[in-house]
Write an enzyme that holds these catalytic residues in place. Structure first.
Site, PDB file in Angstrom:
ATOM      1  N   GLY A 156      33.726  47.391  53.868  1.00  0.00           N
ATOM      2  CA  GLY A 156      32.850  46.361  54.418  1.00  0.00           C
ATOM      3  C   GLY A 156      32.970  46.324  55.934  1.00  0.00           C
ATOM      4  CG  MET A 215      36.092  39.507  57.336  1.00  0.00           C
ATOM      5  SD  MET A 215      36.768  38.209  58.386  1.00  0.00           S
ATOM      6  CE  MET A 215      38.508  38.516  58.208  1.00  0.00           C
ATOM      7  N   GLY A 251      39.799  40.165  50.102  1.00  0.00           N
ATOM      8  CA  GLY A 251      39.415  38.873  50.650  1.00  0.00           C
ATOM      9  C   GLY A 251      38.012  38.470  50.258  1.00  0.00           C
ATOM     10  CB  THR A 252      35.486  40.130  48.098  1.00  0.00           C
ATOM     11  OG1 THR A 252      35.553  41.341  48.838  1.00  0.00           O
ATOM     12  CG2 THR A 252      34.058  39.872  47.661  1.00  0.00           C
ATOM     13  N   GLY A 287      41.495  33.778  48.365  1.00  0.00           N
ATOM     14  CA  GLY A 287      40.253  33.192  48.854  1.00  0.00           C
ATOM     15  C   GLY A 287      40.276  32.932  50.345  1.00  0.00           C
ATOM     16  CG  ASN A 288      41.457  31.035  54.176  1.00  0.00           C
ATOM     17  OD1 ASN A 288      42.208  31.487  55.022  1.00  0.00           O
ATOM     18  ND2 ASN A 288      40.459  30.221  54.485  1.00  0.00           N
ATOM     19  CG  HIS A 303      32.424  27.543  54.922  1.00  0.00           C
ATOM     20  ND1 HIS A 303      33.103  26.763  54.020  1.00  0.00           N
ATOM     21  CD2 HIS A 303      33.322  28.476  55.344  1.00  0.00           C
ATOM     22  CE1 HIS A 303      34.346  27.201  53.892  1.00  0.00           C
ATOM     23  NE2 HIS A 303      34.500  28.243  54.691  1.00  0.00           N
ATOM     24  CE  LYS A 336      32.081  30.031  51.753  1.00  0.00           C
ATOM     25  NZ  LYS A 336      32.426  31.468  51.729  1.00  0.00           N
TER      26      LYS A 336
END
Length: 242
Positions: free
Chosen positions: A8, A13, A74-75, A99-100, A131, A135
């Site tokens: 990615g 990111m 981290g997806t 998740g983070n 957010h 998102k």
């Protein structure tokens, strides 16, 4: 120094991760995106970082297992089928899914679990997140991570006590529920608060993300930490020694 590959890499990111790899003194093995050969990237690095999409996860795990390299995922927006695939891959390689990747959020989750455990069921728990307008998933992966931490502190399953999307005449709040509220707008990188509301008092534990680089730095630290570990499914808390 570690050689780290980014799945990615062309996204926002992914670009932040490339800067974080350099800042940490590691080497960037390359990147892979839709249509790229992930297996070739896996063969060329010591650890993979995946911030792509849920639909690509199975193929990315397959590439990591084939190359025998650890992977940090981290997806967000993952379903049970994705977690089952992660569990399967973790039998062969070190895998860290979260998740983070923020180190601050990692510590926050630890504090939320401890607060929920010590304060007990008389304190109602609500998770509030905001957010940016782009998102696509809600609640955020971080909100769910914090909800899981609260549920773990109480010794319950979040799936059985999660309360979302209140609207209309909902009746009284369910006893023992962990509530979620999601806000979207502007360019907010990430705001999360866990409210513990007890009799005549409230406790709020919060985290504000001012730049997505905090997630990139945490992800790179986590990926480097995975190198040389035994095959297993790891957590960000372990990276901090919690």
């Amino acid at each position: 120094m570690a050689s780290i590959g980014i799945i990615g890499s062309e996204g926002r990111m992914g670009q932040a991760l490339a800067r974080a790899v350099e800042a940490a003194g590691h080497s960037l093995a390359g990147g892979a995106d839709k249509g790229s050969d992930v297996a070739a990237l896996a063969d060329a690095c010591e650890a993979l970082v995946d911030f792509s999409a849920p639909a690509a996860l199975e193929a990315n795990l397959h590439a990591a297992v084939g190359a025998g390299v650890p992977i940090l995922i981290g997806t967000t927006g993952l379903a049970e089928v994705h977690h089952a695939a992660i569990d399967q891959a973790a039998r062969a390689i070190p895998v860290l899914q979260t998740g983070n990747t923020s180190l601050g959020v990692t510590l926050l989750a630890h504090l939320v679990q401890e607060a929920a455990r010590r304060l007990g069921p008389d304190w109602d728990i609500e998770v509030l997140e905001m957010h940016h307008r782009m998102k696509v998933d809600a609640p955020s992966g971080t909100a769910l991570l914090l909800g899981e931490a609260a549920a773990a502190g109480r010794g319950i399953a979040l799936a059985d006590h999660s309360e979302r999307g209140r609207d209309g005449h909902t009746g009284a709040r369910a006893e023992g529920a962990i509530g979620f509220a999601s806000l979207r707008g502007g360019t907010v990188a990430g705001e999360h608060s866990v409210i513990l509301a007890g009799p005549q008092e409230r406790l709020m534990l919060s985290h504000s993300a001012e730049d997505r680089m905090i997630f990139a730095h945490g992800a790179v630290k986590g990926a480097a930490w995975l190198i040389g570990r035994e095959p297993a499914r790891y957590r960000m808390e372990q990276v901090l020694g919690l």
